[in-house]
Design an enzyme around this catalytic site. Sequence first.
Site, PDB file in Angstrom:
ATOM      1  N   GLN A 136     -54.015  -0.480   3.250  1.00 25.10           N
ATOM      2  CA  GLN A 136     -52.651  -0.816   2.827  1.00 25.10           C
ATOM      3  C   GLN A 136     -51.951  -1.387   4.059  1.00 25.10           C
ATOM      4  O   GLN A 136     -51.648  -0.656   4.995  1.00 25.10           O
ATOM      5  CB  GLN A 136     -51.962   0.438   2.282  1.00 25.10           C
ATOM      6  CG  GLN A 136     -50.442   0.408   2.302  1.00 25.10           C
ATOM      7  CD  GLN A 136     -49.843  -0.802   1.604  1.00 25.10           C
ATOM      8  OE1 GLN A 136     -50.272  -1.210   0.537  1.00 25.10           O
ATOM      9  NE2 GLN A 136     -48.867  -1.430   2.236  1.00 25.10           N
ATOM     10  N   CYS A 137     -51.759  -2.704   4.082  1.00 24.58           N
ATOM     11  CA  CYS A 137     -51.291  -3.360   5.307  1.00 24.58           C
ATOM     12  C   CYS A 137     -49.796  -3.649   5.359  1.00 24.58           C
ATOM     13  O   CYS A 137     -49.236  -3.801   6.444  1.00 24.58           O
ATOM     14  CB  CYS A 137     -52.051  -4.666   5.516  1.00 24.58           C
ATOM     15  SG  CYS A 137     -53.764  -4.394   5.963  1.00 24.58           S
ATOM     16  N   GLY A 263     -46.409   2.729  -5.522  1.00 27.40           N
ATOM     17  CA  GLY A 263     -46.588   2.605  -6.962  1.00 27.40           C
ATOM     18  C   GLY A 263     -47.575   1.497  -7.266  1.00 27.40           C
ATOM     19  O   GLY A 263     -48.459   1.616  -8.110  1.00 27.40           O
ATOM     20  N   GLU A 266     -49.230  -5.721  -4.417  1.00 32.17           N
ATOM     21  CA  GLU A 266     -49.572  -7.005  -5.023  1.00 32.17           C
ATOM     22  C   GLU A 266     -50.710  -7.741  -4.314  1.00 32.17           C
ATOM     23  O   GLU A 266     -50.564  -8.919  -3.963  1.00 32.17           O
ATOM     24  CB  GLU A 266     -48.310  -7.875  -5.066  1.00 32.17           C
ATOM     25  CG  GLU A 266     -47.697  -8.236  -3.692  1.00 32.17           C
ATOM     26  CD  GLU A 266     -46.724  -7.212  -3.125  1.00 32.17           C
ATOM     27  OE1 GLU A 266     -46.808  -6.034  -3.502  1.00 32.17           O
ATOM     28  OE2 GLU A 266     -45.894  -7.597  -2.283  1.00 32.17           O
ATOM     29  N   HIS A 290     -44.096  -5.754 -12.424  1.00 31.18           N
ATOM     30  CA  HIS A 290     -43.553  -5.989 -11.085  1.00 31.18           C
ATOM     31  C   HIS A 290     -44.616  -6.614 -10.170  1.00 31.18           C
ATOM     32  O   HIS A 290     -44.379  -7.640  -9.532  1.00 31.18           O
ATOM     33  CB  HIS A 290     -43.044  -4.667 -10.509  1.00 31.18           C
ATOM     34  CG  HIS A 290     -42.524  -4.769  -9.114  1.00 31.18           C
ATOM     35  ND1 HIS A 290     -41.194  -4.941  -8.828  1.00 31.18           N
ATOM     36  CD2 HIS A 290     -43.160  -4.755  -7.915  1.00 31.18           C
ATOM     37  CE1 HIS A 290     -41.029  -5.016  -7.515  1.00 31.18           C
ATOM     38  NE2 HIS A 290     -42.213  -4.902  -6.938  1.00 31.18           N
ATOM     39  N   GLU A 291     -45.786  -5.996 -10.141  1.00 35.95           N
ATOM     40  CA  GLU A 291     -46.834  -6.517  -9.238  1.00 35.95           C
ATOM     41  C   GLU A 291     -47.277  -7.920  -9.678  1.00 35.95           C
ATOM     42  O   GLU A 291     -47.553  -8.782  -8.856  1.00 35.95           O
ATOM     43  CB  GLU A 291     -48.025  -5.556  -9.168  1.00 35.95           C
ATOM     44  CG  GLU A 291     -47.688  -4.142  -8.701  1.00 35.95           C
ATOM     45  CD  GLU A 291     -46.766  -4.060  -7.500  1.00 35.95           C
ATOM     46  OE1 GLU A 291     -46.813  -4.960  -6.632  1.00 35.95           O
ATOM     47  OE2 GLU A 291     -45.975  -3.101  -7.428  1.00 35.95           O
ATOM     48  N   HIS A 294     -45.013 -10.579  -8.406  1.00 38.25           N
ATOM     49  CA  HIS A 294     -45.269 -10.939  -7.005  1.00 38.25           C
ATOM     50  C   HIS A 294     -46.242 -12.115  -6.873  1.00 38.25           C
ATOM     51  O   HIS A 294     -46.325 -12.726  -5.806  1.00 38.25           O
ATOM     52  CB  HIS A 294     -45.850  -9.750  -6.245  1.00 38.25           C
ATOM     53  CG  HIS A 294     -44.830  -8.822  -5.662  1.00 38.25           C
ATOM     54  ND1 HIS A 294     -43.846  -9.236  -4.804  1.00 38.25           N
ATOM     55  CD2 HIS A 294     -44.653  -7.475  -5.807  1.00 38.25           C
ATOM     56  CE1 HIS A 294     -43.106  -8.178  -4.435  1.00 38.25           C
ATOM     57  NE2 HIS A 294     -43.574  -7.109  -5.044  1.00 38.25           N
ATOM     58  N   GLU A 313     -38.839  -8.762  -2.567  1.00 39.66           N
ATOM     59  CA  GLU A 313     -38.677  -7.684  -3.560  1.00 39.66           C
ATOM     60  C   GLU A 313     -37.514  -7.917  -4.521  1.00 39.66           C
ATOM     61  O   GLU A 313     -37.616  -7.579  -5.700  1.00 39.66           O
ATOM     62  CB  GLU A 313     -38.555  -6.324  -2.862  1.00 39.66           C
ATOM     63  CG  GLU A 313     -39.815  -5.911  -2.082  1.00 39.66           C
ATOM     64  CD  GLU A 313     -41.067  -5.766  -2.944  1.00 39.66           C
ATOM     65  OE1 GLU A 313     -40.956  -5.688  -4.185  1.00 39.66           O
ATOM     66  OE2 GLU A 313     -42.178  -5.739  -2.364  1.00 39.66           O
ATOM     67  N   ASP A 383     -41.238   0.150   8.275  1.00 44.25           N
ATOM     68  CA  ASP A 383     -41.433   1.349   7.446  1.00 44.25           C
ATOM     69  C   ASP A 383     -40.178   2.227   7.438  1.00 44.25           C
ATOM     70  O   ASP A 383     -39.883   2.893   6.449  1.00 44.25           O
ATOM     71  CB  ASP A 383     -42.625   2.186   7.934  1.00 44.25           C
ATOM     72  CG  ASP A 383     -43.963   1.617   7.448  1.00 44.25           C
ATOM     73  OD1 ASP A 383     -43.957   0.786   6.512  1.00 44.25           O
ATOM     74  OD2 ASP A 383     -45.012   1.991   8.016  1.00 44.25           O
ATOM     75  N   TYR A 391     -34.778  -4.242  -2.893  1.00 45.44           N
ATOM     76  CA  TYR A 391     -35.094  -4.374  -4.315  1.00 45.44           C
ATOM     77  C   TYR A 391     -33.813  -4.568  -5.122  1.00 45.44           C
ATOM     78  O   TYR A 391     -33.673  -5.517  -5.889  1.00 45.44           O
ATOM     79  CB  TYR A 391     -35.797  -3.117  -4.839  1.00 45.44           C
ATOM     80  CG  TYR A 391     -37.180  -2.884  -4.278  1.00 45.44           C
ATOM     81  CD1 TYR A 391     -37.351  -2.359  -3.006  1.00 45.44           C
ATOM     82  CD2 TYR A 391     -38.318  -3.177  -5.014  1.00 45.44           C
ATOM     83  CE1 TYR A 391     -38.615  -2.124  -2.486  1.00 45.44           C
ATOM     84  CE2 TYR A 391     -39.589  -2.946  -4.508  1.00 45.44           C
ATOM     85  CZ  TYR A 391     -39.731  -2.422  -3.247  1.00 45.44           C
ATOM     86  OH  TYR A 391     -40.978  -2.211  -2.739  1.00 45.44           O
TER      87      TYR A 391
HETATM   88  N1  BES Z   1     -44.962  -4.611  -2.120  1.00 46.66           N
HETATM   89  C1  BES Z   1     -44.488  -3.400  -2.665  1.00 46.66           C
HETATM   90  C2  BES Z   1     -45.046  -2.178  -2.009  1.00 46.66           C
HETATM   91  C3  BES Z   1     -44.778  -2.066  -0.524  1.00 46.66           C
HETATM   92  C4  BES Z   1     -43.563  -2.431   0.016  1.00 46.66           C
HETATM   93  C5  BES Z   1     -45.760  -1.590   0.300  1.00 46.66           C
HETATM   94  C6  BES Z   1     -43.354  -2.332   1.385  1.00 46.66           C
HETATM   95  C7  BES Z   1     -45.539  -1.492   1.653  1.00 46.66           C
HETATM   96  C8  BES Z   1     -44.331  -1.857   2.212  1.00 46.66           C
HETATM   97  C9  BES Z   1     -44.771  -3.311  -4.166  1.00 46.66           C
HETATM   98  O1  BES Z   1     -44.712  -4.516  -4.842  1.00 46.66           O
HETATM   99  C10 BES Z   1     -43.700  -2.463  -4.783  1.00 46.66           C
HETATM  100  O2  BES Z   1     -42.572  -2.853  -4.721  1.00 46.66           O
HETATM  101  N2  BES Z   1     -44.054  -1.342  -5.364  1.00 46.66           N
HETATM  102  C11 BES Z   1     -43.118  -0.481  -6.039  1.00 46.66           C
HETATM  103  C12 BES Z   1     -43.248  -0.695  -7.501  1.00 46.66           C
HETATM  104  C13 BES Z   1     -41.966  -0.649  -8.270  1.00 46.66           C
HETATM  105  C14 BES Z   1     -40.813  -1.380  -7.679  1.00 46.66           C
HETATM  106  C15 BES Z   1     -42.190  -1.101  -9.699  1.00 46.66           C
HETATM  107  C16 BES Z   1     -43.461   0.932  -5.660  1.00 46.66           C
HETATM  108  O3  BES Z   1     -44.431   1.160  -4.932  1.00 46.66           O
HETATM  109  O4  BES Z   1     -42.754   1.848  -6.042  1.00 46.66           O
HETATM  110 ZN    ZN Z   2     -42.687  -5.196  -4.996  1.00 48.29          ZN
END
Ligand code: BES
Ligand code: ZN
Length: 625
Positions: A136-137, A263, A266, A290-291, A294, A313, A383, A391
């Site tokens: 997970q990068c 969650g 992408e 959502h994914e 992306h 986002e 982070d 979002y």
């Molecule tokens: N790209 C994100 C996950 C992410 C963001 C990983 C920042 C690492 C750093 C992914 O598309 C996302 O937004 N996931 C959400 C889903 C939700 C908004 C439907 C999540 O993980 O909750």
């Molecule tokens: Zn996202």
Amino acid sequence: MGREIVESIKKRFHELDPCTNSNYSKFKVVNTELTLSVSFKSKTLDGRVIYDLKNLADADKVIFDTSALDIKEAKVNGKAVKYELKPVTPIYGSPLHIPLDPSNKESKVEIIFKTTDKCTAIQFIEGDTGPYVFSQCEAIHARSLFPCFDTPAVKSPYKFIGISPAVVTMSGRPQKSDAPNTYVFDQPIPIPSYLVSITSGNLLKAPIGPRSDVYSEEPSLKKCQWEFEKDMENFIQIAEKIVFDYEWSRFDSLVLPSSFPYGGMEIPNMTQLTPTLISGDRTQVKVMAHELAHSWSGNLVTNSSWEHFWLNEGWTVYLERRIVGAIAAQEAQNEGRKDAEEYGEQVRNFNMINGWNELTDTCQTFDERYTKLVLNLENGDPDDSFSRIPYEKGFFFLFHLETKLGGIKEFDPFIKYYFNKFKYQSLNTAQFVDTLYDFYEPKGKKEVLDNIDWETWLFVSGLPEKPEFDLTLANQVYKLVDKWVNYIEKGGEIPGDETQHFEGEQHMLFLETLTAKFKTLKVDPATIKQFPKIYPKYGQSKNGEIISRWNELLITFGQYTSDDEIVTSFADWLGTVGRMKYVRPGYVLLKDGVSRDFAVEVFKKYEHTYHPICKTMVKKDLGLA
Ligand code: BES
Ligand code: ZN
């Protein structure tokens, strides 16, 4: 006013990505080949990366990001060179300097390396059916997987080669490969480093649409298939109508083991999903929408640094809500409802209200520096800045523009124009605003744009102005909440379970609105202790969205102690999920609602099951870092 605004916006953030040590702006990456070889025994990856670089500025060295990597060798145009791995810097890792001949416009740079046990991008675990590793990068962990220009400003097409005794998936389209244990992938569309990924384990796949398979380990494969097969292709076709054709050929996805910290993620051609989505009722397919979104916002059109993360986002939530609304309208149409389109908008509005609540909550509780849309990440860790802000504030900014510019019909052509203009590129917020002017000025809407309060939207912390919502679906929920408020303020007959007619997320809105209201009232814990009897179904739910809200309500106001069933079963649940959205607030709830000692005790028990990123964040939340 007018275009000058773009120039002044530009001055408010860094020209270059502050979260990288690399000298990326001096190069163009023509192509990248990345080979990763999995050792389950030593829990490391052996790697080789080959970059075809164009030197744009006569640079005499190339500097890559690395973090906790063991560098074995570096070659330029086939010749070993003397490289230097510089001392580790706070947050951003150790810069790797490789000398170049500045008179060569093109160079092939090859690096041999190995990951270490300090790698923050990967987690080795025992899967249900054998050893398993995944990465997970995002945002800046790619540098601990391979030396790279670890900035979303840089994109490259890739060839990926994964070597492992178990099945491998990476961020591209699978190719034929005859070599044993060797999996080859091609990614012809240029992608940034944070989308690079590897998973290896005992994976099987099942179809969920004409251009989509789902991958998982055997025991849950059928359930995963059932969860998504009804919606997958429909989602893709609806998204294609809103933006334009899906360009990545296949859209496959992978349901990960429970320690996956998000969650969804992408990954191009292989979206990663948390197993908490597999709830057996298709109530969380929205994460898939959502994914999928992306595939346009983020993966084709990318933020140029994490300071502009809202471009990834916020746009994705915008598209996700358009998809969810369109699906609702479609279903209403199939049921013969005359007001199908209107119903679709009601559903979109209902989702917005949820988003508004999350935005309000985040603005009240989160570090103020990070409640701006455009962030300042100089010396910052993405982070740490991660929250619902990009979002939801991002979504509401786009919704504000949609509204001011004349609604969906006027905004839709801009969506297509924007994604087409920036596909395969990365952009910042000033370029976004500039493009709005490009598009709307000739349409006579310059004044509308001039009247947007850019300063407040982009650079001021806290809640933006509240839009007007269509409350049709929310009011059904608020009515019941009002009964509770009335009971608590004035007494009388205690409300019963009147939630039978609620659909899907109305339950979530009900629980979170009750919690928000109760915070402003004096609620007798004895009343709260009756809730499990009044609403037994919430206690039995397997849906994380319900479990987390339900327990927040009970534990915040019920004065339960660490040996009450409610608390122990919630603590047990925290040991079964790895999704940070649930894990982090879960421990904060135990800390604030029970005691810090208890929260720490539970965390110590399950710490070893969590992903490194999740572990670090919970430690920060509990003051253990
Ligand atoms: N790209 C994100 C996950 C992410 C963001 C990983 C920042 C690492 C750093 C992914 O598309 C996302 O937004 N996931 C959400 C889903 C939700 C908004 C439907 C999540 O993980 O909750
Ligand atoms: Zn996202």
